[in-house]
Design an enzyme around this catalytic site. Structure first.
Site, PDB file in Angstrom:
ATOM      1  N   GLY A 134      29.741  -4.905  25.926  1.00  0.00           N
ATOM      2  CA  GLY A 134      30.350  -4.862  24.590  1.00  0.00           C
ATOM      3  C   GLY A 134      29.766  -5.886  23.633  1.00  0.00           C
ATOM      4  O   GLY A 134      29.685  -5.644  22.423  1.00  0.00           O
ATOM      5  N   ALA A 188       5.016  14.090   2.269  1.00  0.00           N
ATOM      6  CA  ALA A 188       3.814  13.819   3.068  1.00  0.00           C
ATOM      7  C   ALA A 188       3.931  12.443   3.692  1.00  0.00           C
ATOM      8  O   ALA A 188       3.896  11.432   2.987  1.00  0.00           O
ATOM      9  CB  ALA A 188       2.556  13.906   2.204  1.00  0.00           C
ATOM     10  N   SER A 190       2.960  11.380   7.826  1.00  0.00           N
ATOM     11  CA  SER A 190       1.827  11.187   8.717  1.00  0.00           C
ATOM     12  C   SER A 190       0.605  11.985   8.278  1.00  0.00           C
ATOM     13  O   SER A 190      -0.529  11.606   8.557  1.00  0.00           O
ATOM     14  CB  SER A 190       2.218  11.578  10.146  1.00  0.00           C
ATOM     15  OG  SER A 190       3.224  10.718  10.649  1.00  0.00           O
ATOM     16  N   GLU A 243       4.696   9.931   0.908  1.00  0.00           N
ATOM     17  CA  GLU A 243       5.367  10.601  -0.197  1.00  0.00           C
ATOM     18  C   GLU A 243       6.568  11.360   0.349  1.00  0.00           C
ATOM     19  O   GLU A 243       6.679  11.567   1.565  1.00  0.00           O
ATOM     20  CB  GLU A 243       4.407  11.574  -0.884  1.00  0.00           C
ATOM     21  CG  GLU A 243       3.197  10.908  -1.510  1.00  0.00           C
ATOM     22  CD  GLU A 243       2.249  11.879  -2.187  1.00  0.00           C
ATOM     23  OE1 GLU A 243       1.255  11.416  -2.777  1.00  0.00           O
ATOM     24  OE2 GLU A 243       2.512  13.105  -2.135  1.00  0.00           O
ATOM     25  N   PRO A 244       7.488  11.785  -0.507  1.00  0.00           N
ATOM     26  CA  PRO A 244       8.639  12.544  -0.010  1.00  0.00           C
ATOM     27  C   PRO A 244       8.243  13.762   0.818  1.00  0.00           C
ATOM     28  O   PRO A 244       8.947  14.133   1.755  1.00  0.00           O
ATOM     29  CB  PRO A 244       9.355  12.953  -1.305  1.00  0.00           C
ATOM     30  CG  PRO A 244       9.014  11.874  -2.279  1.00  0.00           C
ATOM     31  CD  PRO A 244       7.605  11.485  -1.947  1.00  0.00           C
ATOM     32  N   PHE A 263       9.172   4.956   0.992  1.00  0.00           N
ATOM     33  CA  PHE A 263       9.097   4.109   2.192  1.00  0.00           C
ATOM     34  C   PHE A 263       8.028   3.031   2.036  1.00  0.00           C
ATOM     35  O   PHE A 263       7.332   2.693   3.004  1.00  0.00           O
ATOM     36  CB  PHE A 263       8.809   4.934   3.458  1.00  0.00           C
ATOM     37  CG  PHE A 263       9.702   6.127   3.650  1.00  0.00           C
ATOM     38  CD1 PHE A 263      11.063   6.052   3.392  1.00  0.00           C
ATOM     39  CD2 PHE A 263       9.183   7.331   4.103  1.00  0.00           C
ATOM     40  CE1 PHE A 263      11.895   7.150   3.577  1.00  0.00           C
ATOM     41  CE2 PHE A 263       9.996   8.428   4.300  1.00  0.00           C
ATOM     42  CZ  PHE A 263      11.351   8.347   4.032  1.00  0.00           C
ATOM     43  N   ILE A 315       0.859  -1.178   0.000  1.00  0.00           N
ATOM     44  CA  ILE A 315       0.000   0.000   0.000  1.00  0.00           C
ATOM     45  C   ILE A 315       0.896   1.230   0.000  1.00  0.00           C
ATOM     46  O   ILE A 315       1.870   1.303   0.753  1.00  0.00           O
ATOM     47  CB  ILE A 315      -0.982   0.008   1.195  1.00  0.00           C
ATOM     48  CG1 ILE A 315      -1.961   1.174   1.077  1.00  0.00           C
ATOM     49  CG2 ILE A 315      -0.253  -0.004   2.534  1.00  0.00           C
ATOM     50  CD1 ILE A 315      -3.177   1.066   1.990  1.00  0.00           C
ATOM     51  N   GLU A 359      -4.337  -1.924  11.932  1.00  0.00           N
ATOM     52  CA  GLU A 359      -2.941  -1.818  11.511  1.00  0.00           C
ATOM     53  C   GLU A 359      -2.058  -1.451  12.704  1.00  0.00           C
ATOM     54  O   GLU A 359      -0.990  -2.038  12.911  1.00  0.00           O
ATOM     55  CB  GLU A 359      -2.797  -0.748  10.423  1.00  0.00           C
ATOM     56  CG  GLU A 359      -1.346  -0.444  10.049  1.00  0.00           C
ATOM     57  CD  GLU A 359      -1.205   0.658   9.009  1.00  0.00           C
ATOM     58  OE1 GLU A 359      -0.076   1.144   8.831  1.00  0.00           O
ATOM     59  OE2 GLU A 359      -2.213   1.024   8.379  1.00  0.00           O
TER      60      GLU A 359
END
Length: 381
Positions: free
Chosen positions: A342, A135, A137, A132-133, A161, A128, A247
């Site tokens: 470590g 927009a 949330s 967008e770059p 993404f 889905i 979701e």
């Protein structure tokens, strides 16, 4: 598992399904996951194997090859077991829990016949495309457009993404069909592999969840048949809001199971690792850290299990679960890595991978800040 012992929400059927999922992970995922991490993508054959095992399409009607069940606890079992195995590559939760409801609730008979059998068999992998770059949330800020032209929509824009972005055969694209109508001008279109003008960009180089392909998608004058519209034009935002609670609960389920697993591994490590002649868990500070985490995880487990059997999950409750559990996971893996010293910084230790994989949980599906905004508004603020 310590945190499976006293749970009462599962029946014998759920427990039997748990054994099936664990056997599938042992055979089909665990031997290959390191390679998928290096490749940045899982094998397509895994999806077909999952379909054959009955792990895809739980809620899809049996006539299309699905399970025909709406009990979200089966989905939770699959999500939890993948999280416990550290198997971040197979995006079965995205496919089943996030995209599945759109394809079962919004499709007409012709669309169901066309897409659902492959959805259940693993021959059709889904994604889905919302972000967008410019927009993330704020879905009302999307600029991808779909202009009606006869019996097609002309789709233009860019998404980023996008989980399953490389593998996906079917992508639900959130697009603006009426630029002047704000949230009422958003619609959902199904773009299929091979459509002219649909291109995939990079498989993005993330800090964690390396085996899960996440891509940029580009749409340049893609002619999407009007027959690929999901539901009613202009109702896309309402559909997204309706499906977001489950979701977000799915993300909470994965986050909590992942946190519990890291805690159990760390508890065992603290009992056997020695410093100054005694186990490091016997030092008061370390013992208190473990006590705090055990308490918080128990509280989270009670809440999430309640959400899983809640008949009507509200947006506010789902936001609480998503916020609390993902932040708890972040806090848990950070403290557990510290307790490893470590060795926690070494990739060969599971806690290191868990640390990297967990970081995105507070971001996707709505950031922690957005979750607090949802909750705050519900209080009349």
């Amino acid at each position: 598992m310590t945190y499976m012992a006293n749970r009462t929400i599962f029946s014998d059927d759920h427990l039997a399904f748990t054994e099936l999922v664990r056997a599938f992970i042992d055979k089909e995922i665990a031997p290959h996951h390191d390679r998928w991490e290096a490749d940045g993508i899982v094998d397509r054959g895994l999806w077909r194997a999952a379909g054959a095992a009955g792990l895809l399409g739980f809620s899809v009607d049996e006539r299309y090859g699905g399970g025909g069940v709406t009990d979200r606890r089966f989905s939770a079992v699959l999500t939890e077991e993948l999280a416990r195995a550290g198997a971040s590559g197979p995006a079965f939760g995205l496919h089943n829990d996030i995209i599945g409801p759109y394809l079962t609730d919004l499709t007409n008979d012709e669309q169901k016949q066309r897409w659902l059998p492959g959805f259940c068999s693993g021959d059709i992998i889904t994604a889905i495309a919302m972000s967008e770059p410019g927009a993330g949330s704020d879905l009302q800020g999307i600029t991808t457009t779909a202009v009606r032209d006869g019996d097609t929509y002309v789709l233009n824009g860019q998404k980023t993404f996008i989980s399953n972005g490389i593998l996906a055969d079917l992508v639900i694209v959130v697009a603006r069909t009426d630029p002047g109508a704000r949230h009422r001008g958003i619609s959902l279109l199904v773009v299929e592999r091979g459509m002219d003008g649909f291109e995939r960009g990079r498989n993005l180089d993330k800090i964690g969840q390396k085996a899960q392909d996440t891509a940029e998608l580009f749409f340049a004058d893609v002619r999407v048949p009007a027959a690929n519209l999901l539901g009613v034009e202009g109702q896309g935002f309402a559909y997204l809001m309706r499906n977001l609670p489950f979701e977000r609960l799915s993300i909470a389920v994965a986050a909590l199971a992942g946190a519990e697993t890291v805690f159990e591994q760390t508890l065992a490590y603290c009992k056997q690792r020695e410093a100054f002649g005694r186990p490091i868990g016997s030092f008061q500070h370390n013992r208190f850290v473990l006590a705090e985490l055990a308490t918080e995880l128990h509280l989270g487990r009670v809440f999430v299990d309640q959400c899983l059997v809640e008949p009507a999950l509200t947006a506010e409750t789902a936001a609480m679960a998503k916020w609390w559990c993902t932040e708890l996971q972040h806090r848990t893996v950070d403290r557990c890595l510290q307790l490893h010293g470590g060795y926690g910084y070494m990739r060969e230790y599971p806690v290191a991978k868990a640390y990297l994989d967990a970081r995105v949980q507070t971001i996707y599906g709505g950031t922690t800040e957005i979750m607090k905004e949802v909750i705050g508004r519900s209080l009349g603020l």
